[in-house]
Design a protein around this motif. Structure first.
Motif, PDB file in Angstrom:
ATOM      1  N   VAL A  29      48.008  42.201  42.094  1.00 34.34           N
ATOM      2  CA  VAL A  29      46.808  42.224  41.245  1.00 34.34           C
ATOM      3  C   VAL A  29      47.048  41.452  39.956  1.00 34.34           C
ATOM      4  CG1 VAL A  29      45.245  43.705  39.912  1.00 34.34           C
ATOM      5  CG2 VAL A  29      45.900  44.358  42.252  1.00 34.34           C
ATOM      6  N   LEU A  30      48.183  41.673  39.322  1.00 29.35           N
ATOM      7  CA  LEU A  30      48.469  40.955  38.079  1.00 29.35           C
ATOM      8  C   LEU A  30      48.626  39.457  38.328  1.00 29.35           C
ATOM      9  CD1 LEU A  30      50.863  43.415  36.209  1.00 29.35           C
ATOM     10  CD2 LEU A  30      48.414  43.017  35.820  1.00 29.35           C
ATOM     11  N   GLY A  31      49.180  39.086  39.457  1.00 26.70           N
ATOM     12  CA  GLY A  31      49.298  37.667  39.784  1.00 26.70           C
ATOM     13  C   GLY A  31      47.941  37.001  39.920  1.00 26.70           C
ATOM     14  N   VAL A  32      47.013  37.680  40.591  1.00 31.77           N
ATOM     15  CA  VAL A  32      45.661  37.121  40.737  1.00 31.77           C
ATOM     16  C   VAL A  32      44.956  37.101  39.385  1.00 31.77           C
ATOM     17  CG1 VAL A  32      43.405  37.413  41.850  1.00 31.77           C
ATOM     18  CG2 VAL A  32      45.496  37.804  43.170  1.00 31.77           C
ATOM     19  N   LEU A  33      45.094  38.176  38.607  1.00 31.41           N
ATOM     20  CA  LEU A  33      44.475  38.200  37.280  1.00 31.41           C
ATOM     21  C   LEU A  33      45.041  37.082  36.406  1.00 31.41           C
ATOM     22  CD1 LEU A  33      42.576  39.574  35.238  1.00 31.41           C
ATOM     23  CD2 LEU A  33      44.525  41.025  34.579  1.00 31.41           C
ATOM     24  N   GLY A  34      46.323  36.841  36.513  1.00 27.74           N
ATOM     25  CA  GLY A  34      46.946  35.786  35.731  1.00 27.74           C
ATOM     26  C   GLY A  34      46.373  34.414  36.018  1.00 27.74           C
ATOM     27  N   GLU A  71      35.239  37.123  44.367  1.00 24.25           N
ATOM     28  CA  GLU A  71      36.330  36.218  44.719  1.00 24.25           C
ATOM     29  C   GLU A  71      37.673  36.789  44.265  1.00 24.25           C
ATOM     30  OE1 GLU A  71      38.411  32.875  46.182  1.00 24.25           O
ATOM     31  OE2 GLU A  71      36.373  33.562  46.602  1.00 24.25           O
ATOM     32  N   PHE A  72      37.693  37.430  43.102  1.00 22.97           N
ATOM     33  CA  PHE A  72      38.908  38.068  42.610  1.00 22.97           C
ATOM     34  C   PHE A  72      39.397  39.096  43.629  1.00 22.97           C
ATOM     35  CE2 PHE A  72      40.919  41.620  40.338  1.00 22.97           C
ATOM     36  CZ  PHE A  72      41.958  40.976  39.701  1.00 22.97           C
ATOM     37  N   LEU A  73      38.484  39.942  44.108  1.00 23.00           N
ATOM     38  CA  LEU A  73      38.867  40.977  45.069  1.00 23.00           C
ATOM     39  C   LEU A  73      39.303  40.369  46.401  1.00 23.00           C
ATOM     40  CD1 LEU A  73      36.160  43.660  44.263  1.00 23.00           C
ATOM     41  CD2 LEU A  73      38.581  43.652  43.574  1.00 23.00           C
TER      42      LEU A  73
END
Length: 131
Positions: A29-34, A71-73
C-alpha cells in the motif's frame, strides 16, 4: 509510533493472520501511495513513519502518477495479488494507521494533494469518488 506498533495496528484493522502478512500489505500500500505522491510529499510523509516504511513510501523516487481511488485500489490489488474489494480493506487498514501515526496537520497536507476519495481511505470525512 514504532514499527511493531504500526504493523500491529494494521494487523488488527485488516484482520490479518500475523504481523508478516500485515507487513507485506503495508509495504504494498505504501509503495502504491508513494507513486501517487510527488517525491517531496512522499519524503515528508515517510519521515513521519517508522523505518523502513519511509523507504517503502519513497520507493524508486520516480514521478508521481495522478490516479484516482479506483485505480489506486486496482494497483494495490495487483501489488498484493487480491481483488479490488480486498485491496480496499488492505488500503484502509494501512492508511488509517498512517492517519493515526501522523499529526492532523501532516495528514491534512497529504490529503490536500490527493483527490477527495482518498480521505475516506484514511478514515477522514470524504466519499469514495474517483475525482
Amino acid at each position: 509510533m514504532r514499527y511493531d506498533e504500526f504493523v500491529g495496528q494494521v494487523r488488527r484493522r485488516g484482520g490479518y493472520a500475523d504481523e508478516a502478512e500485515a507487513a507485506v500489505v503495508t509495504q504494498a500500500v505504501l509503495g502504491v501511495l508513494g507513486h501517487r505522491l510527488d517525491e517531496a510529499d512522499a519524503e515528508e510523509l515517510g519521515c513521519r513513519l517508522p523505518l523502513p516504511m519511509g523507504m517503502w513510501l519513497t520507493g524508486d523516487g520516480g514521478p508521481s502518477v495522478p490516479i484516482g481511488t479506483d485505480e489506486f485500489l486496482q494497483r494495490v490489488g495487483i501489488a498484493t495479488g487480491v481483488p479490488p474489494e480486498t485491496a480496499e480493506t488492505d488500503a484502509r487498514a494501512v492508511l488509517r494507521t498512517v492517519a493515526a501515526a501522523v499529526s492532523a496537520t501532516e495528514l491534512d497536507a497529504v490529503l490536500a494533494r490527493l483527490p477527495a476519495g482518498y480521505a475516506a481511505l484514511f478514515g477522514q470525512n470524504g466519499d469514495h469518488s474517483d475525482t
